[in-house]
Each structure stands twice: as structure tokens, then as C-alpha cells.
Design a protein around this motif. Sequence first.
Motif, PDB file in Angstrom:
ATOM      1  N   HIS A 212      -0.097  -1.701  -4.151  1.00 53.04           N
ATOM      2  CA  HIS A 212      -0.092  -0.539  -3.380  1.00 53.04           C
ATOM      3  C   HIS A 212       1.368  -0.233  -2.503  1.00 53.04           C
ATOM      4  O   HIS A 212       1.853   0.662  -2.619  1.00 53.04           O
TER       5      HIS A 212
ATOM      6  N   THR B 231      -8.420  -2.576   2.197  1.00 61.17           N
ATOM      7  CA  THR B 231      -7.459  -1.789   2.813  1.00 61.17           C
ATOM      8  C   THR B 231      -6.043  -1.819   2.637  1.00 61.17           C
ATOM      9  O   THR B 231      -5.875  -3.083   2.396  1.00 61.17           O
ATOM     10  N   PRO B 232      -5.220  -0.880   2.528  1.00 62.86           N
ATOM     11  CA  PRO B 232      -3.947  -1.045   2.669  1.00 62.86           C
ATOM     12  C   PRO B 232      -3.425  -1.999   3.714  1.00 62.86           C
ATOM     13  O   PRO B 232      -3.966  -2.174   4.638  1.00 62.86           O
TER      14      PRO B 232
ATOM     15  N   GLN C  46      -0.938   1.851   6.737  1.00 63.96           N
ATOM     16  CA  GLN C  46      -1.875   2.824   7.169  1.00 63.96           C
ATOM     17  C   GLN C  46      -1.810   4.082   8.132  1.00 63.96           C
ATOM     18  O   GLN C  46      -0.820   3.630   8.961  1.00 63.96           O
ATOM     19  N   ALA C  47      -2.007   4.996   7.981  1.00 68.25           N
ATOM     20  CA  ALA C  47      -1.780   6.105   8.918  1.00 68.25           C
ATOM     21  C   ALA C  47      -2.508   5.788  10.169  1.00 68.25           C
ATOM     22  O   ALA C  47      -3.346   5.266  10.383  1.00 68.25           O
TER      23      ALA C  47
ATOM     24  N   ASP D 110      -5.554   9.687  -4.918  1.00 64.99           N
ATOM     25  CA  ASP D 110      -4.752   8.781  -3.833  1.00 64.99           C
ATOM     26  C   ASP D 110      -4.857   7.314  -4.458  1.00 64.99           C
ATOM     27  O   ASP D 110      -6.077   6.880  -4.826  1.00 64.99           O
TER      28      ASP D 110
ATOM     29  N   ARG E  14      -2.740  -5.172  -2.079  1.00 71.81           N
ATOM     30  CA  ARG E  14      -1.977  -4.771  -1.082  1.00 71.81           C
ATOM     31  C   ARG E  14      -0.497  -4.555  -1.524  1.00 71.81           C
ATOM     32  O   ARG E  14       0.242  -3.717  -1.427  1.00 71.81           O
TER      33      ARG E  14
ATOM     34  N   PRO F 190      -1.536  -3.010   7.002  1.00 69.06           N
ATOM     35  CA  PRO F 190      -1.457  -2.292   8.198  1.00 69.06           C
ATOM     36  C   PRO F 190      -0.325  -1.525   8.477  1.00 69.06           C
ATOM     37  O   PRO F 190      -0.287  -0.266   9.082  1.00 69.06           O
TER      38      PRO F 190
ATOM     39  N   ALA G  64      -4.530   4.423  -3.272  1.00 70.56           N
ATOM     40  CA  ALA G  64      -5.226   3.517  -2.373  1.00 70.56           C
ATOM     41  C   ALA G  64      -6.715   3.601  -2.683  1.00 70.56           C
ATOM     42  O   ALA G  64      -7.486   2.469  -2.706  1.00 70.56           O
ATOM     43  N   ASP G  65      -7.278   5.001  -3.078  1.00 73.90           N
ATOM     44  CA  ASP G  65      -8.601   4.930  -3.428  1.00 73.90           C
ATOM     45  C   ASP G  65      -9.034   4.159  -4.703  1.00 73.90           C
ATOM     46  O   ASP G  65     -10.096   3.535  -4.784  1.00 73.90           O
TER      47      ASP G  65
END
Length: 359
Positions: free
Chosen positions: A94, A352-353, A358-359, A287, A91, A355, A289-290
Motif C-alpha cells: 500500500h 489497516t494502512p 491514514q487520514a 480504493d 502495508r 498510521p 486500501a479496500d
Amino acid sequence: MSEAEVLTRIEGGVGRVTLNRPAALHALTTNMCRLITAALLDWRGNPAVKAILLDHAGERGFCAGGDIRMLAESGAGDGRAAREFFHAEYRLNHLLFGYPKPVVAIMDGVTMGGGVGLSMPARYRIATERTTYAMPETGIGLFPDVGGGWYLPRKPGKAGLWLALTGARIKAADCLALGVATHYALSANIEALKQALVEALADGEAVDAIETVLPQFTANPDPAPVAAHRAEIDRLFAGPSVEAIFAALEADGGEWATAQLKTLNTKSPQTMKVAFRQLALGAAMTDFADNMAMEYRIGARVVQKHDFIEGVRAVIVDKDNSPRWRPDTLEGVTEAQLDEIFAPLPPGEEWTPLPELQA
């Protein structure tokens, strides 16, 4: 009371992050990742902070990686602490990758593993004559993570794959030649450089101020040793598999190729095949994040496998440097085993990135 592992403060127009575990070469812990993340999130919307400066306390190196011993101890158990570390570290990686303000990383001394993950997202990466860069994970049964799947295949030619498989240690001139560093400065001038950045950013706009200051302190290193081998790297590491790379090195038979083959023969076959697939997949991603989600899947599994626990025993704990890999041949590492390492995690366990991102 013990001193904080990370020192964060605002000086002039600069948000300063100083790694502060000199006895451990600033190896990252979960707490360090969370402290840095909290500071960066706090500074994102603070107009008083125009840029970020990443450096380290003492003279022993920027960051030698993650807390490998902790990861191995966790991996030998239920792996929870290792997964928590990877989740927090990735995280942070990222967050830095897409950070809205310029980041300057001072790569003075050892910059490996987790230190690469901190420095590579920075817009300005300053190497010195003391810099030693490496992603040495194939030697301990891990894999070149912290964004290695994204950054390494985007290096010139096959240089990133060469770095990933061999764990080659390179100095400042090669860091510049391969795009690992953006600038070179003498270590004796680093404190003055940092102070000049703080003073310039107190008044000026971030990018203009940084790009005015850096040329005042940068120098030209000696010629890059890697330049003499770029053609060999691109030719010999271009095969469609790790086995094909070994075959090409054996067929070449030259002094440099033989040295690379000798090095590769000490590495974990499983890790080399993981890294090869990781870089191939990362090269095609659009991406970041992927890529980090992929690396989290790998990390969550590899950390509990024999080769990582054995590699840490051999290199870090007992220091006999004689790991007993399992499987001990490339042919013994099957596509099915790799598929299992790269497979999606169960629902609710994926990376997950943050919060806030996150989009």
C-alpha cells in the motif's frame, strides 16, 4: 555477523533498496518488509531523495515471493506469524502504491508472488530476457495476493484472470504486452542503466531524468507469444464462474484450450474459486486500501486451511507435486465456504494502512 536481508542507502538522488537473500531467491520475510517500509517512510519527506530504485543482489532473480515455508508452518499452528507477515507486507504494498516519488523496479529474473507486489506499484517496471513473471498461488492452495485483486482484473481483457487461475509463467515480451512491465532492457546493460539513473538524478528532476535515461538502455523483445491467444483468453475465461470457464475450455477442445484445462485440473479448487471472487470484487473497488483489507481477510483464513498446508507439502517440502486437495472438485467448494473466507475479521483484527498514511 550475517549480512542484512535488505540493503538500503542513498546514492546520488536515488533511494536504493536492494533485496539481499540470493540463496532464497530473495523471498520476503516479515523483517524485510519492515526494513523496506522504514526506509521508504524515511525518504518520503527527504528532498535529497528524488526517486526509488528497487533491485536485487546476485543474478538469480528479483523476488520469488514470500517465505512460503514459514507461512505454512505458522498456518499449521495458530497462524500468528503468517498474519504478522501479511499485515507488514500489505502495508508495504500500500505504501508503494501511493508513494509520492517515482519508483523504478528492476524485474530481472524471477518475479513472482511477493516480487509482483513490490514491482507492480512502481511507475517504471523494467523486464529483461531473464524475467519470468507469475502469480502461481493456485498451485499451492494460497491465492494471488499482494494486490492481485486490484492489478489482475485491470489487465487487458481476461488476461489477468487467466494468469490468476492457471499461474501461467510469462516472459518479458508478454510482460510488456499485458502491461506487467513498462520497459525492456538486456540484463547485460542493467548495471549501466542503474548507474546512469543515479548520476542523472543527482542533478536533474526525477521524472525528466528517468525518462531521459531509460530510452538509452531499452530494447525491443521478440514478439509476444500471448498475442496469438488473446482472443481465446478473452472468450474462454469470460464465464460467470470457474465451472463455466472449465465448461468453455472443454467445449472448445482445441490444443491451447486443452492445455489450459490440463493445467487448471492440477490447481486447488478452493483457491481457484477464491481467486475468481477476489478479482471480481477487486475490479469494482476504487480504493487500493479496500483491496488490501479484503486480501488480508482471505490470507488470515486461507493460510490455516488444508489446501495451503497440503500444497506447500507437495510442492515445496516433499516435492512430489501431487497435492491432495480438499475438496477435490469445484462443486465441493460451496458459496458458504467462500463467504466465510471473505467475511470481516473480528474487531481489532482487520488490516489497516500504516498510521502515517491514514487520514
